[in-house]
Enzyme design. Structure first.
Site, mmCIF file in Angstrom:
data_model
loop_
_atom_site.group_PDB
_atom_site.id
_atom_site.type_symbol
_atom_site.label_atom_id
_atom_site.label_comp_id
_atom_site.label_asym_id
_atom_site.label_seq_id
_atom_site.Cartn_x
_atom_site.Cartn_y
_atom_site.Cartn_z
ATOM 1 N N ASP A 278 0.814 -1.208 0.000
ATOM 2 C CA ASP A 278 0.000 0.000 0.000
ATOM 3 C C ASP A 278 0.849 1.261 0.000
ATOM 4 O OD1 ASP A 278 -2.626 1.409 0.370
ATOM 5 O OD2 ASP A 278 -1.687 2.009 2.258
ATOM 6 N N LEU A 359 -6.744 6.472 2.432
ATOM 7 C CA LEU A 359 -6.960 7.457 1.371
ATOM 8 C C LEU A 359 -5.800 7.549 0.394
ATOM 9 C CD1 LEU A 359 -8.549 10.339 3.474
ATOM 10 C CD2 LEU A 359 -9.724 8.753 1.961
ATOM 11 N N ARG A 360 -4.801 6.675 0.547
ATOM 12 C CA ARG A 360 -3.663 6.735 -0.375
ATOM 13 C C ARG A 360 -4.102 6.500 -1.809
ATOM 14 N NH1 ARG A 360 -0.406 3.785 3.700
ATOM 15 N NH2 ARG A 360 1.003 5.276 4.667
ATOM 16 N N GLY A 361 -5.041 5.608 -2.008
ATOM 17 C CA GLY A 361 -5.514 5.324 -3.358
ATOM 18 C C GLY A 361 -6.105 6.548 -4.028
#
Length: 421
Positions: A278, A359-361
């Site tokens: 991730d 919220l990295r995506g």
């Protein structure tokens, strides 16, 4: 995706190694303040972390002109190095090349993980990347590749020299690409402090590690899935914060360590933990070329390179220059690229419906889409840009279902068209 990539008139990329090992310990005569707050700055296409609260002094009159003697030595050293396969000559693997390009344009995307079969050109593509990047100005003799014009991106000793009003010798250097060996220890990666010198002489003797050498450059980890997890954690933390801190026996030293992290591996040899996957901004999947004619072309091109590397590289010089100019222009316009609010909402809706944790995506997809728009010479993100990058930004963030036979990238694409339709 290959057709989308072709519309952006993208060629391919290649790298030249430039190393400047520092065998002697690096001495800090002043103490390094701990507990500093670090902030970011964007400089010359490379994401930078600076120290907040420091005075923004002018260094324009401190840096001298490029030292012609040392610059000539660098050029001679470069010419004597092993020739690198041109990026523009790499056939196929459009997905991998696009991910590398976007990270070069906006390093804040967070790096790329390249997974695929052995012998598919993963290492060749990464090592060929540096050739396309413009040279950067560095302070001569500085192990951190300090920027002579940016006080927030200087090592401690360079900063002290500037405050004293000393002249800095400046060199133009190719961006470093550091290969991290699998057997590297944490001390080799982060650097070591000479405790004996600190106790006997009262100074902080620091021998920089690979993170110092990779500052303002690229850190490449081949077979990253075989690297010890604690080392992967160190690399990802440094890549995210832009700083490396070494603490030994109550002594703490920090130095800038902002780099583009690129990892590659073969899924047959094991997968990374989801928590580590991730942390990589993008995920590129490469496979063996099945088309017979394409395979013949690859073999012939490689044969030409092995027979006469210089002549082969010269034949791709124009394409390399064109792509280099394209990257430089994309970097300069990146900050002005806009994305509509409704597209942002739809990106987040895709992430939510795919049950992507965190919220990295969302963040990476927005950044990658802007970088692609900049690469195509536009100042506004289109739906096509998002469609191109969203599988690479989300496929490695999906929860693994052992009973699911569909590739995670296809799941992302299906959900994208469902939401954006």
């Amino acid at each position: 995706m290959a057709s989308m990539l072709a519309t952006s008139s993208i060629a391919f990329l290649t790298s030249a190694h430039f190393s400047s090992p520092f065998s002697k310990p690096y001495i800090h005569s002043l103490s390094v303040t701990s507990g500093l707050n670090y902030g970011r700055k964007f400089y010359g296409g490379i994401g930078i972390h600076g120290i907040k609260g420091r005075s923004h002094f002018s260094v324009a009159s401190v840096a001298t002109e490029v030292n012609p003697v040392e610059q000539a030595q660098k050029i001679a050293s470069k010419e004597s190095q092993r020739p690198v396969y041109p990026f523009a000559a790499i056939v196929g693997q459009d997905e991998m090349k696009l991910c590398l390009l976007l990270n070069v344009i906006d390093p804040k995307i967070g790096g790329v993980m390249i997974m695929g079969d052995r012998g598919t050109g993963k290492s060749t593509a990464v090592r060929s990347l540096v050739d396309l990047l413009p040279e950067i100005a560095v302070v001569a003799g500085d192990p951190y590749n300090s920027d002579p014009q940016d006080p927030e991106f200087m090592g401690v000793e360079v900063r002290e020299r500037v405050l004293k009003g000393e002249k800095l010798q400046v060199l133009l250097s190719k961006i470093n690409m550091v290969d991290l060996p699998l057997g590297a220890t944490e001390d080799r990666v982060c650097g070591t402090i000479d405790i004996e010198k600190a106790l006997t002489e009262g100074v902080k003797a620091f021998e920089p590690g690979l993170l110092a050498k990779a500052n303002r450059g690229i850190l490449y980890v081949d077979e990253v899935n075989l690297l010890d997890d604690h080392l992967v954690d160190v690399l990802l933390d440094s890549a995210a914060s832009g700083w490396n801190t070494v603490e030994r026996e109550g002594i703490s030293i920090s130095h800038p360590a902002r780099f583009i992290l690129i990892g590659s591996g073969n899924p047959e040899e094991g997968e990374l933990r989801p928590q580590l996957l991730d942390r990589f901004g993008m995920h590129a999947q490469v496979g063996t070329v099945r088309d017979a004619e394409l395979r013949v072309k690859i073999v012939e091109e490689r044969g030409r390179f092995d027979k006469n590397p210089k002549e082969f590289r010269d034949s791709y010089k124009a394409e390399q220059e064109k792509l280099r100019d394209q990257i430089t222009l994309a970097r300069s316009v990146l900050s002005s690229v806009q994305i509509d609010q409704d597209l942002k909402v739809k990106i987040s809706k895709v992430c939510a419906e795919l049950n992507v944790d965190g919220l990295r995506g969302d963040i990476v997809t927005n950044r990658a889409a802007k970088a692609l728009a900049a690469l195509k010479g536009r100042d506004k993100v289109s739906t096509e840009d998002i469609a191109t990058v969203i599988p690479n930004c989300l496929r490695h963030r999906l929860k693994k279902d052992p009973l699911e036979s569909i590739d995670s990238g296809l799941l992302v694409t299906e959900k994208f068209y469902e939401v954006f339709s």
